[in-house]
Design an enzyme around this catalytic site. Sequence first.
Site, PDB file in Angstrom:
ATOM      1  CB  CYS A 198       4.306  -1.139   3.439  1.00  0.00           C
ATOM      2  SG  CYS A 198       5.088   0.365   2.774  1.00  0.00           S
ATOM      3  CB  CYS A 210       6.705   0.828   5.541  1.00  0.00           C
ATOM      4  SG  CYS A 210       5.361   1.826   4.932  1.00  0.00           S
TER       5      CYS A 210
END
Length: 144
Positions: free
Chosen positions: A71, A68
């Site tokens: 993230c 991600c």
Amino acid sequence: MSEAMILACPHCHRKNRLPAERLAAGPTCGACKQPLFSGLPVQVGQADFANHANGDLPVVIDFWAPWCGPCRQFAPVFEQAAAELEPRAQLLKINTEDQPELAARYAIRSIPTLMIVRRGQELARLAGALPPAQFRQWVDQHLP
Ligand SMILES: [Zn+2]
């Protein structure tokens, strides 16, 4: 006499009980003797999670995954906040790839998801990463 707090060690994940006024005095773990505040987020898995989440010290959780992009961008913000927020809170990271049960238990639908939990109770939840100032503001708003 001050209130006793229960919090889990970031290294061995055992529960420690100590007076609230000792939180800022560099306390060490009764079991493994390492510092209870490491200045870094703690990676936790299913086996260790309950000890942290059920404690008296609030935990700020970053549900993330290695694939991600947002993230990964948020990771340094979260890491820096750990040193600033301790000992008011402990910061935890949960890799949702490795810990699908925890992600399912909290019905995590998007990542990153940020959550504040204390004594097993969810106090706040936010989907999506934030810039440093907004992240700190959100945490300050919701920490008991
Ligand atoms: Zn320990």
